[in-house]
Design an enzyme around this catalytic site. Structure first.
Site, PDB file in Angstrom:
ATOM      1  N   CYS A  86       1.155  75.618 -25.588  1.00 11.13           N
ATOM      2  CA  CYS A  86       0.552  76.589 -26.433  1.00 11.13           C
ATOM      3  C   CYS A  86       1.527  77.184 -27.273  1.00 11.13           C
ATOM      4  O   CYS A  86       1.317  78.052 -28.421  1.00 11.13           O
ATOM      5  CB  CYS A  86       0.155  77.628 -25.296  1.00 11.13           C
TER       6      CYS A  86
ATOM      7  N   PHE B 253      -3.911  72.372 -17.620  1.00  7.18           N
ATOM      8  CA  PHE B 253      -3.721  70.807 -17.353  1.00  7.18           C
ATOM      9  C   PHE B 253      -2.469  70.460 -18.170  1.00  7.18           C
ATOM     10  O   PHE B 253      -1.639  69.436 -17.735  1.00  7.18           O
ATOM     11  CB  PHE B 253      -4.754  70.067 -18.111  1.00  7.18           C
TER      12      PHE B 253
ATOM     13  N   GLU C  92      -2.245  84.414 -20.215  1.00 11.73           N
ATOM     14  CA  GLU C  92      -1.673  83.777 -21.474  1.00 11.73           C
ATOM     15  C   GLU C  92      -2.399  82.977 -21.895  1.00 11.73           C
ATOM     16  O   GLU C  92      -2.935  81.853 -21.462  1.00 11.73           O
ATOM     17  CB  GLU C  92      -0.463  83.085 -20.816  1.00 11.73           C
TER      18      GLU C  92
END
Length: 403
Positions: free
Chosen positions: A280, A143, A246
């Site tokens: 991330c 998202f 990932e």
């Protein structure tokens, strides 16, 4: 949901809600088992007939189309994520760049490299490099970058000529659909990319993985979801199917005694708070040499106070919401827990629905859940260190990967 070039609807559509206004901003189809297998079969049976020049034209024209409609694309991102328009416009610009770079890659991706590895003209191998795309790739996107993450999966597939079924986050499917439709408007053939949407991402993935003819799964998202996909792959005889995950990150910024402290503050502002801290690659731990005096913290707090957050549709705001109110609650709980265990709140920790303020904590330690797990939000946890060697050891002390 896009199957065979058509935007499909269903009887029980899924509503997409803006996390700031709590208003419905769009609806997507809730795919059933027939929809999922239809999409997979159509894509698997589709062979790319595009020439190199045709691929370049699709990508370049798509980049131009997005650029001309940049505000509409950015609004779609903000509508479903709650990210501020500044962040959404930045993301759209990245998508445009990705399309243009992908077009450049088209000219080199299938080049025969044999000549580069001939060292003896007398022993010249009779070789020919043959490139062949994978028949079916499944892409799963998160998202937090709902359009750019999609671009980084579907553009390489187009370059290679591999057909793909895309499963975007159930929280943010509108951006993915908008990007795929832009490609189709600019010449992408039907079924080269089909899009599956629905209410339960877990259930959809279980059905997708049961399809026998998958050549590769590329996944970006959380660690637990990534492990679950791998388990289901093994269960469904996809033991040797290519899997490119990932997963989460816990990157550290080490600030040594001799650092440029003004620059360090700039790095923190961007690394901890950009995209509402939902990247991330965000900075999850600031490792600060104990000999750096408190003037640094005062300057940091002063700069963080300048971050304007709130209504994501206000062009002046630097930060919008988190993806939903549950995400904001989880972050606040972790911050509260860290404070209870001895961390010192320097600024922030205010929550209103899905809105969570930029937050700074001092005297954090590695055992606190705030940093031992990936805290996906706008938090700057400061860990004091005695020297660079200790800081490096702490930076490496995580089960997550680093950026």
């Amino acid at each position: 949901m896009i199957i065979d070039g058509k935007l499909k609807v269903s009887k029980n559509n899924v509503s997409i809600i803006n996390p700031y206004s709590n208003k419905i901003v769009g609806k997507v189809a809730n795919a059933n088992e027939n929809d999922i297998f239809e999409a997979l079969k159509f894509s698997y049976n589709t062979k790319c007939r595009l020439t190199e020049l045709e691929k370049i034209k699709i990508l370049e024209n798509t980049a131009d189309y997005i650029n001309k409609n940049k505000y509409d694309f950015a609004m779609t991102i903000t509508n479903e994520t709650g990210l501020c328009l500044k962040d959404s416009i930045y993301e759209v610009d990245r998508v445009i760049s990705c399309a243009n770079y992908a077009a450049k890659c088209c000219t080199v991706i299938n080049r025969d490299l044999t000549e580069d590895f001939i060292f003896d003209e007398l022993i010249k191998p009779k070789l020919k490099v043959i490139t062949e795309p994978l028949n079916l790739v499944v892409a799963v996107t998160p998202f937090n970058h709902p359009m750019n993450q999609v671009a980084h999966k579907i553009f390489p597939a187009l370059i290679a000529g591999a057909s793909m079924v895309l499963k975007p986050s159930e929280k943010t499917p509108l951006s993915a659909i908008m990007l795929v439709r832009a490609l189709m408007l600019n010449g992408l053939p039907n079924n080269m990319i089909n899009v599956i949407t629905g209410k339960s991402g877990k259930n959809i993935m279980e059905k997708i993985i049961s399809f026998p003819n998958i050549d590769m799964i590329t996944f970006t998202g959380g660690v637990n979801a990534g492990f679950e996909i791998k388990k289901n792959m093994v269960k469904n005889n996809h033991i040797l199917t290519k899997y490119v995950p990932e997963l989460g990150g816990s990157s550290a910024l080490i600030i040594c005694e001799d650092a440029d402290l003004n620059n360090a503050i700039k790095v923190i502002i961007n690394g901890c708070f950009k995209n509402s801290g939902q990247r991330c690659t965000s900075i999850r731990r600031v490792l600060l040499d104990k000999n750096i005096n408190n003037n640094f913290l005062e300057k940091l707090i002063s700069e963080v106070k300048k971050i304007k957050y709130g209504d994501p549709f206000d062009k002046n705001n630097d930060m919008g919401t988190l993806i939903d109110k549950d995400a904001a609650s989880e972050i606040k709980n972790r911050v509260d827990s860290a404070i209870f265990d001895g961390a010192k709140l320097l600024y922030g920790n205010k929550k209103d629905g899905a809105l969570y303020s930029p937050t700074i904590l001092d005297n954090v330690n590695q055992k606190m859940e705030l940093v031992s797990k990936e805290t996906f939000g706008p938090v700057c946890p400061i860990i004091r260190t005695n020297n660079f060697e200790e800081a490096l050891k702490i930076a490496k002390d995580t089960r997550y990967k680093l950026a």
